[in-house]
Motif scaffolding. Structure first.
Motif, PDB file in Angstrom:
ATOM      1  N   ILE A 136     -73.798  23.665  65.402  1.00 56.06           N
ATOM      2  CA  ILE A 136     -72.435  23.630  64.847  1.00 56.06           C
ATOM      3  C   ILE A 136     -71.457  24.130  65.922  1.00 56.06           C
ATOM      4  CG2 ILE A 136     -70.893  24.583  63.066  1.00 56.06           C
ATOM      5  CD1 ILE A 136     -73.041  22.607  61.968  1.00 56.06           C
ATOM      6  N   ILE A 137     -71.841  25.209  66.607  1.00 59.10           N
ATOM      7  CA  ILE A 137     -71.002  25.737  67.692  1.00 59.10           C
ATOM      8  C   ILE A 137     -70.841  24.659  68.769  1.00 59.10           C
ATOM      9  CG2 ILE A 137     -70.926  27.455  69.560  1.00 59.10           C
ATOM     10  CD1 ILE A 137     -72.351  29.393  67.586  1.00 59.10           C
ATOM     11  N   ALA A 138     -71.951  23.979  69.101  1.00 61.46           N
ATOM     12  CA  ALA A 138     -71.900  22.953  70.150  1.00 61.46           C
ATOM     13  C   ALA A 138     -71.026  21.772  69.716  1.00 61.46           C
ATOM     14  CB  ALA A 138     -73.312  22.477  70.475  1.00 61.46           C
ATOM     15  N   ALA A 139     -71.152  21.347  68.457  1.00 63.99           N
ATOM     16  CA  ALA A 139     -70.364  20.196  67.974  1.00 63.99           C
ATOM     17  C   ALA A 139     -68.877  20.539  67.986  1.00 63.99           C
ATOM     18  CB  ALA A 139     -70.808  19.801  66.564  1.00 63.99           C
ATOM     19  N   VAL A 193     -69.049  22.973  52.520  1.00 62.73           N
ATOM     20  CA  VAL A 193     -67.594  22.814  52.404  1.00 62.73           C
ATOM     21  C   VAL A 193     -66.904  23.427  53.630  1.00 62.73           C
ATOM     22  CG1 VAL A 193     -65.562  23.397  51.016  1.00 62.73           C
ATOM     23  CG2 VAL A 193     -67.716  22.755  49.884  1.00 62.73           C
ATOM     24  N   TYR A 194     -67.286  24.668  53.971  1.00 57.79           N
ATOM     25  CA  TYR A 194     -66.590  25.251  55.137  1.00 57.79           C
ATOM     26  C   TYR A 194     -67.038  24.610  56.445  1.00 57.79           C
ATOM     27  CZ  TYR A 194     -70.490  28.685  55.790  1.00 57.79           C
ATOM     28  OH  TYR A 194     -71.700  29.298  55.993  1.00 57.79           O
ATOM     29  N   LEU A 195     -68.281  24.125  56.500  1.00 61.80           N
ATOM     30  CA  LEU A 195     -68.703  23.426  57.722  1.00 61.80           C
ATOM     31  C   LEU A 195     -67.899  22.142  57.912  1.00 61.80           C
ATOM     32  CD1 LEU A 195     -72.600  23.613  57.956  1.00 61.80           C
ATOM     33  CD2 LEU A 195     -70.883  24.925  59.221  1.00 61.80           C
ATOM     34  N   ALA A 196     -67.711  21.395  56.822  1.00 65.23           N
ATOM     35  CA  ALA A 196     -66.948  20.138  56.912  1.00 65.23           C
ATOM     36  C   ALA A 196     -65.535  20.419  57.405  1.00 65.23           C
ATOM     37  CB  ALA A 196     -66.924  19.439  55.557  1.00 65.23           C
ATOM     38  N   GLU A 197     -64.912  21.434  56.843  1.00 65.96           N
ATOM     39  CA  GLU A 197     -63.536  21.761  57.246  1.00 65.96           C
ATOM     40  C   GLU A 197     -63.492  22.256  58.696  1.00 65.96           C
ATOM     41  OE1 GLU A 197     -61.423  25.050  55.303  1.00 65.96           O
ATOM     42  OE2 GLU A 197     -59.777  23.646  55.095  1.00 65.96           O
TER      43      GLU A 197
END
Ligand SMILES: NC(=O)c1ccc[n+]([C@@H]2O[C@H](COP(=O)([O-])OP(=O)(O)OC[C@H]3O[C@@H](n4cnc5c(N)ncnc54)[C@H](O)[C@@H]3O)[C@@H](O)[C@H]2O)c1
Length: 389
Positions: A136-139, A193-197
């Motif tokens: 997630i950090i990399a994306a 939800v928070y990942l998508a945002e």
């Protein structure tokens, strides 16, 4: 070197003992656990033996922990309907607070907690630990670097969520009680939800959704298909208990990023497999470390979460997920339930006088929910079905 923060953990359930205690123990320069509280005797005793604390350091009543002078940080690990009173009391006692997600079961409770922390001038951080997963950090770094141009859409699939019970000595099925959990699989996994945002990199403003029960008669949903809209972008977030597919796809004006998990499974049950970046130049696979199984993965993310929180308290900056951000995530989640009930998209923030702001999913019955809504036909969240059953 600064003195370690002294932590009192409230709630000695699964997440506290499996992940929070080890995270603090792995950061001895930043933290020392000085007290525990839990009204369930077997959990309190398990917590005491796990931490090596004395009987004087453990309490059946959380208020006794809050009154201790040797506690700088209160870590709230109870089910979410209990977060509000504990966080407000901790703020009033002048303690910094780390609170498990979801911040609360209702937006009104979450807003009161944010206000209490602001008034007391203490840090309120929320455990949005999936923000610390390496892929997630990399994306997000690729997005920030402009690798795929402007983000247009994000798709987060988590349809293979495992329905894990809570601690046996307490109420193992509290996640299926709308009043305690504030929803079903979507609320429990609002990580999606928070990942998508986070990957949209723009605040969500409107939400629409469909929900369904996993099994007839369930009081909470076991499937939620949501669309989150920001000013110029949109995300699809699909979350369900069962064996459905998982994975994350980000679509930009100049490329795409695809995150794959083992056997197309769901994060964090399926370890991360690959991040593929596709642009005009072709497709490359980023050289990230091999994905971990659930326990070490979540353990590392929890350790990063508490380390970030310690730095936030020490230097006086905002943590990765401040209370206000977690309130916003909760609003988006409750808006999804509201949309599924009403059959239309719902803007956030929710009006403060609306029943769903005040009572979350238990307020849906006060709305004009059509007879065709799955929330009503499945009898979710205590709503009566059309035949009155
Ligand atoms: N961030 C994550 O990845 C993650 C993972 C699991 C759970 N969670 C969250 O953590 C919280 C707890 O979940 P869990 O799985 O550990 O639940 P659990 O059922 O295993 O444990 C809950 C514990 O809270 C205790 N408790 C109840 N009332 C209390 C009170 N008034 N004061 C102190 N303790 C009290 C119970 O006795 C029990 O030991 C939930 O909000 C959940 O959403 C987050």
């Amino acid at each position: 070197m600064t003195t370690p923060l002294r932590v009192g953990i409230v709630g000695c359930g699964n997440v506290a003992l499996n992940f929070h205690v080890p995270a603090y123990q792995a950061e001895p320069d930043r933290f020392t656990v000085t007290a525990l509280a839990d009204p369930t005797p077997e959990r309190l005793e398990l917590g005491r033996t796990n931490t090596g604390l004395t009987p004087e350091q453990v309490h059946s009543d959380a208020l006794a922990l809050l009154a201790r002078e040797d506690v700088d940080v209160v870590d709230v690990c109870t089910p979410q309907h209990l977060h509000r009173d504990l966080v407000i009391a901790a703020a009033a006692a002048g303690k910094h607070i780390l609170c498990e997600k979801p911040l609360a079961a209702t937006p009104a409770d979450a807003a009161a907690m944010v206000e209490a922390a602001d008034t007391a001038d203490v840090v309120l951080g929320v455990v949005h630990n999936y923000l610390f997963f390496p892929e997630i950090i990399a994306a997000r770094a690729l997005i920030d670097d402009g690798a795929i141009g402007e983000v247009r859409t994000v798709a987060v699939d988590m349809l293979g969520v495992v329905d894990s019970p809570g601690a046996a000595g307490y109420r193992p099925q509290w996640r299926h009680d709308p009043a305690a959990a504030g929803g079903g699989v979507l609320m429990d996994m609002l990580h999606g939800v928070y990942l998508a945002e986070h990957l949209l990199a723009e605040p969500v403003e409107r939400v629409s959704a469909y929900v369904d029960a996993a099994t007839p008669g369930d009081a909470v949903e076991g499937l939620a298909l949501c669309r989150l809209e920001s000013a110029r972008r949109a995300a699809l977030v699909n979350i369900g208990w069962g064996f459905g597919p998982g994975g994350i796809r980000i679509n930009g004006g100049k490329g795409r990023i695809v995150l794959r998990y083992r056997d197309e499974g769901t994060i964090p049950w399926a370890p991360f497999e690959a991040l593929r970046l596709t642009t005009e130049a072709g497709t490359e696979t980023l050289g990230l470390p091999a994905g971990q199984e659930l326990v070490p993965l979540v353990a590392d993310a929890l350790r990063a979460t508490v380390a970030d929180f310690a730095d936030a308290v020490t230097v006086g900056r905002a943590p990765a997920a401040p209370g206000r951000a977690a309130l916003h995530t909760l609003e988006a989640t409750v808006a999804a339930y509201t949309s599924a009930a009403l059959g239309r998209s719902v803007g956030i923030p929710l009006p403060v006088d609306s029943p769903v702001h005040r009572r979350g999913v238990t307020g849906l019955g006060e709305l004009d929910v059509p007879a065709t809504s799955t929330v009503r036909t499945r009898g979710l969240f205590g709503l009566a079905t059309p035949n009155g059953s």
